[in-house]
Design a protein around this motif. Structure first.
Motif, PDB file in Angstrom:
ATOM      1  N   MET A 124       0.830  -1.180   0.000  1.00  0.00           N
ATOM      2  CA  MET A 124       0.000   0.000   0.000  1.00  0.00           C
ATOM      3  C   MET A 124       0.876   1.246   0.000  1.00  0.00           C
ATOM      4  O   MET A 124       1.818   1.361   0.771  1.00  0.00           O
ATOM      5  CB  MET A 124      -0.879  -0.011   1.246  1.00  0.00           C
ATOM      6  N   LYS A 125       0.559   2.179  -0.882  1.00  0.00           N
ATOM      7  CA  LYS A 125       1.320   3.414  -0.982  1.00  0.00           C
ATOM      8  C   LYS A 125       0.819   4.429   0.046  1.00  0.00           C
ATOM      9  O   LYS A 125      -0.380   4.575   0.256  1.00  0.00           O
ATOM     10  CB  LYS A 125       1.180   4.015  -2.362  1.00  0.00           C
ATOM     11  N   LEU A 126       1.742   5.137   0.648  1.00  0.00           N
ATOM     12  CA  LEU A 126       1.345   6.191   1.584  1.00  0.00           C
ATOM     13  C   LEU A 126       1.033   7.488   0.857  1.00  0.00           C
ATOM     14  O   LEU A 126       0.064   8.169   1.166  1.00  0.00           O
ATOM     15  CB  LEU A 126       2.445   6.430   2.617  1.00  0.00           C
ATOM     16  N   ILE A 127       1.868   7.825  -0.125  1.00  0.00           N
ATOM     17  CA  ILE A 127       1.678   9.062  -0.890  1.00  0.00           C
ATOM     18  C   ILE A 127       1.363   8.697  -2.333  1.00  0.00           C
ATOM     19  O   ILE A 127       2.057   7.892  -2.941  1.00  0.00           O
ATOM     20  CB  ILE A 127       2.940   9.944  -0.829  1.00  0.00           C
ATOM     21  N   SER A 128       0.312   9.300  -2.871  1.00  0.00           N
ATOM     22  CA  SER A 128      -0.062   9.062  -4.258  1.00  0.00           C
ATOM     23  C   SER A 128      -0.486  10.373  -4.899  1.00  0.00           C
ATOM     24  O   SER A 128      -0.759  11.355  -4.219  1.00  0.00           O
ATOM     25  CB  SER A 128      -1.191   8.033  -4.350  1.00  0.00           C
ATOM     26  N   VAL A 129      -0.538  10.379  -6.218  1.00  0.00           N
ATOM     27  CA  VAL A 129      -0.981  11.540  -6.981  1.00  0.00           C
ATOM     28  C   VAL A 129      -2.195  11.096  -7.789  1.00  0.00           C
ATOM     29  O   VAL A 129      -2.160  10.074  -8.465  1.00  0.00           O
ATOM     30  CB  VAL A 129       0.139  12.048  -7.917  1.00  0.00           C
ATOM     31  N   ARG A 130      -3.273  11.878  -7.697  1.00  0.00           N
ATOM     32  CA  ARG A 130      -4.505  11.509  -8.370  1.00  0.00           C
ATOM     33  C   ARG A 130      -5.029  12.680  -9.185  1.00  0.00           C
ATOM     34  O   ARG A 130      -4.930  13.829  -8.789  1.00  0.00           O
ATOM     35  CB  ARG A 130      -5.553  11.092  -7.349  1.00  0.00           C
ATOM     36  N   ARG A 131      -5.607  12.349 -10.324  1.00  0.00           N
ATOM     37  CA  ARG A 131      -6.194  13.339 -11.222  1.00  0.00           C
ATOM     38  C   ARG A 131      -7.711  13.185 -11.170  1.00  0.00           C
ATOM     39  O   ARG A 131      -8.225  12.085 -11.283  1.00  0.00           O
ATOM     40  CB  ARG A 131      -5.687  13.081 -12.634  1.00  0.00           C
ATOM     41  N   LYS A 132      -8.426  14.301 -10.983  1.00  0.00           N
ATOM     42  CA  LYS A 132      -9.883  14.262 -10.875  1.00  0.00           C
ATOM     43  C   LYS A 132     -10.476  15.361 -11.740  1.00  0.00           C
ATOM     44  O   LYS A 132      -9.976  16.481 -11.766  1.00  0.00           O
ATOM     45  CB  LYS A 132     -10.295  14.457  -9.419  1.00  0.00           C
ATOM     46  N   THR A 133     -11.562  15.053 -12.455  1.00  0.00           N
ATOM     47  CA  THR A 133     -12.226  16.010 -13.338  1.00  0.00           C
ATOM     48  C   THR A 133     -13.580  16.369 -12.755  1.00  0.00           C
ATOM     49  O   THR A 133     -14.341  15.490 -12.348  1.00  0.00           O
ATOM     50  CB  THR A 133     -12.414  15.407 -14.738  1.00  0.00           C
ATOM     51  N   LYS A 134     -13.868  17.682 -12.725  1.00  0.00           N
ATOM     52  CA  LYS A 134     -15.152  18.179 -12.246  1.00  0.00           C
ATOM     53  C   LYS A 134     -15.712  19.165 -13.256  1.00  0.00           C
ATOM     54  O   LYS A 134     -14.956  19.850 -13.940  1.00  0.00           O
ATOM     55  CB  LYS A 134     -14.998  18.954 -10.945  1.00  0.00           C
ATOM     56  N   ASN A 135     -17.030  19.275 -13.323  1.00  0.00           N
ATOM     57  CA  ASN A 135     -17.668  20.330 -14.100  1.00  0.00           C
ATOM     58  C   ASN A 135     -17.860  21.529 -13.178  1.00  0.00           C
ATOM     59  O   ASN A 135     -18.399  21.391 -12.087  1.00  0.00           O
ATOM     60  CB  ASN A 135     -19.026  19.881 -14.642  1.00  0.00           C
ATOM     61  N   GLU A 136     -17.399  22.698 -13.615  1.00  0.00           N
ATOM     62  CA  GLU A 136     -17.507  23.907 -12.810  1.00  0.00           C
ATOM     63  C   GLU A 136     -18.027  25.054 -13.656  1.00  0.00           C
ATOM     64  O   GLU A 136     -17.808  25.097 -14.861  1.00  0.00           O
ATOM     65  CB  GLU A 136     -16.148  24.314 -12.250  1.00  0.00           C
ATOM     66  N   LYS A 137     -18.686  25.986 -12.999  1.00  0.00           N
ATOM     67  CA  LYS A 137     -19.103  27.212 -13.658  1.00  0.00           C
ATOM     68  C   LYS A 137     -17.989  28.225 -13.486  1.00  0.00           C
ATOM     69  O   LYS A 137     -17.516  28.460 -12.383  1.00  0.00           O
ATOM     70  CB  LYS A 137     -20.390  27.744 -13.051  1.00  0.00           C
ATOM     71  N   ARG A 138     -17.561  28.824 -14.575  1.00  0.00           N
ATOM     72  CA  ARG A 138     -16.483  29.802 -14.572  1.00  0.00           C
ATOM     73  C   ARG A 138     -16.959  31.067 -15.259  1.00  0.00           C
ATOM     74  O   ARG A 138     -17.886  31.040 -16.057  1.00  0.00           O
ATOM     75  CB  ARG A 138     -15.264  29.261 -15.311  1.00  0.00           C
ATOM     76  N   PHE A 139     -16.310  32.170 -14.978  1.00  0.00           N
ATOM     77  CA  PHE A 139     -16.641  33.439 -15.602  1.00  0.00           C
ATOM     78  C   PHE A 139     -15.378  34.037 -16.176  1.00  0.00           C
ATOM     79  O   PHE A 139     -14.360  34.128 -15.499  1.00  0.00           O
ATOM     80  CB  PHE A 139     -17.249  34.407 -14.581  1.00  0.00           C
ATOM     81  N   SER A 140     -15.424  34.419 -17.446  1.00  0.00           N
ATOM     82  CA  SER A 140     -14.299  35.123 -18.051  1.00  0.00           C
ATOM     83  C   SER A 140     -14.822  36.425 -18.647  1.00  0.00           C
ATOM     84  O   SER A 140     -16.000  36.549 -18.974  1.00  0.00           O
ATOM     85  CB  SER A 140     -13.619  34.273 -19.126  1.00  0.00           C
ATOM     86  N   GLU A 141     -13.942  37.395 -18.778  1.00  0.00           N
ATOM     87  CA  GLU A 141     -14.328  38.712 -19.279  1.00  0.00           C
ATOM     88  C   GLU A 141     -14.827  38.640 -20.721  1.00  0.00           C
ATOM     89  O   GLU A 141     -15.807  39.275 -21.079  1.00  0.00           O
ATOM     90  CB  GLU A 141     -13.134  39.665 -19.209  1.00  0.00           C
ATOM     91  N   LYS A 142     -14.166  37.849 -21.547  1.00  0.00           N
ATOM     92  CA  LYS A 142     -14.497  37.809 -22.969  1.00  0.00           C
ATOM     93  C   LYS A 142     -15.733  36.969 -23.276  1.00  0.00           C
ATOM     94  O   LYS A 142     -16.535  37.329 -24.123  1.00  0.00           O
ATOM     95  CB  LYS A 142     -13.311  37.261 -23.761  1.00  0.00           C
ATOM     96  N   MET A 143     -15.899  35.827 -22.601  1.00  0.00           N
ATOM     97  CA  MET A 143     -16.973  34.899 -22.955  1.00  0.00           C
ATOM     98  C   MET A 143     -18.155  34.941 -21.988  1.00  0.00           C
ATOM     99  O   MET A 143     -19.202  34.414 -22.298  1.00  0.00           O
ATOM    100  CB  MET A 143     -16.426  33.475 -23.018  1.00  0.00           C
ATOM    101  N   GLY A 144     -17.987  35.525 -20.814  1.00  0.00           N
ATOM    102  CA  GLY A 144     -19.063  35.531 -19.828  1.00  0.00           C
ATOM    103  C   GLY A 144     -19.085  34.223 -19.048  1.00  0.00           C
ATOM    104  O   GLY A 144     -18.058  33.603 -18.815  1.00  0.00           O
ATOM    105  N   MET A 145     -20.281  33.793 -18.648  1.00  0.00           N
ATOM    106  CA  MET A 145     -20.434  32.575 -17.857  1.00  0.00           C
ATOM    107  C   MET A 145     -20.286  31.353 -18.752  1.00  0.00           C
ATOM    108  O   MET A 145     -20.868  31.290 -19.833  1.00  0.00           O
ATOM    109  CB  MET A 145     -21.812  32.561 -17.197  1.00  0.00           C
ATOM    110  N   LEU A 146     -19.497  30.364 -18.300  1.00  0.00           N
ATOM    111  CA  LEU A 146     -19.367  29.129 -19.049  1.00  0.00           C
ATOM    112  C   LEU A 146     -19.202  27.969 -18.087  1.00  0.00           C
ATOM    113  O   LEU A 146     -18.705  28.132 -16.981  1.00  0.00           O
ATOM    114  CB  LEU A 146     -18.183  29.186 -20.021  1.00  0.00           C
ATOM    115  N   THR A 147     -19.673  26.810 -18.495  1.00  0.00           N
ATOM    116  CA  THR A 147     -19.501  25.582 -17.735  1.00  0.00           C
ATOM    117  C   THR A 147     -18.421  24.772 -18.426  1.00  0.00           C
ATOM    118  O   THR A 147     -18.514  24.489 -19.613  1.00  0.00           O
ATOM    119  CB  THR A 147     -20.811  24.788 -17.676  1.00  0.00           C
ATOM    120  N   THR A 148     -17.388  24.405 -17.680  1.00  0.00           N
ATOM    121  CA  THR A 148     -16.244  23.725 -18.284  1.00  0.00           C
ATOM    122  C   THR A 148     -15.758  22.601 -17.380  1.00  0.00           C
ATOM    123  O   THR A 148     -16.057  22.580 -16.191  1.00  0.00           O
ATOM    124  CB  THR A 148     -15.110  24.731 -18.549  1.00  0.00           C
TER     125      THR A 148
END
Length: 63
Positions: free
Chosen positions: A1-25
């Motif tokens: 069993m490993k004590l330290i590991s690295v994991r990648r996780k993907t989530k859908n989030e709502k973001r806001f940018s100046e050029k595009m406005g509200m976006l879900t990415t």
């Protein structure tokens, strides 16, 4: 069993940018874990509509 590991996780989030406005990415978090408990977020990035990978520092989280 490993004590330290690295994991990648993907989530859908709502973001806001100046050029595009509200976006879900899809935001990918790369986390360092100790005994399966998240300790530190090493990097987070998002995929744009055109398939480019961008750092999440240029968008602000809204909500």
């Amino acid at each position: 069993m490993k004590l330290i590991s690295v994991r990648r996780k993907t989530k859908n989030e709502k973001r806001f940018s100046e050029k595009m406005g509200m976006l879900t990415t899809k935001v990918v978090y790369i986390q360092k874990r100790f005994l399966n408990i998240p300790v530190k977020t090493l990097h987070k990035y998002r995929e744009t509509y055109y398939g480019e990978m961008k750092d999440c520092e240029d968008c602000k989280i809204s909500a």
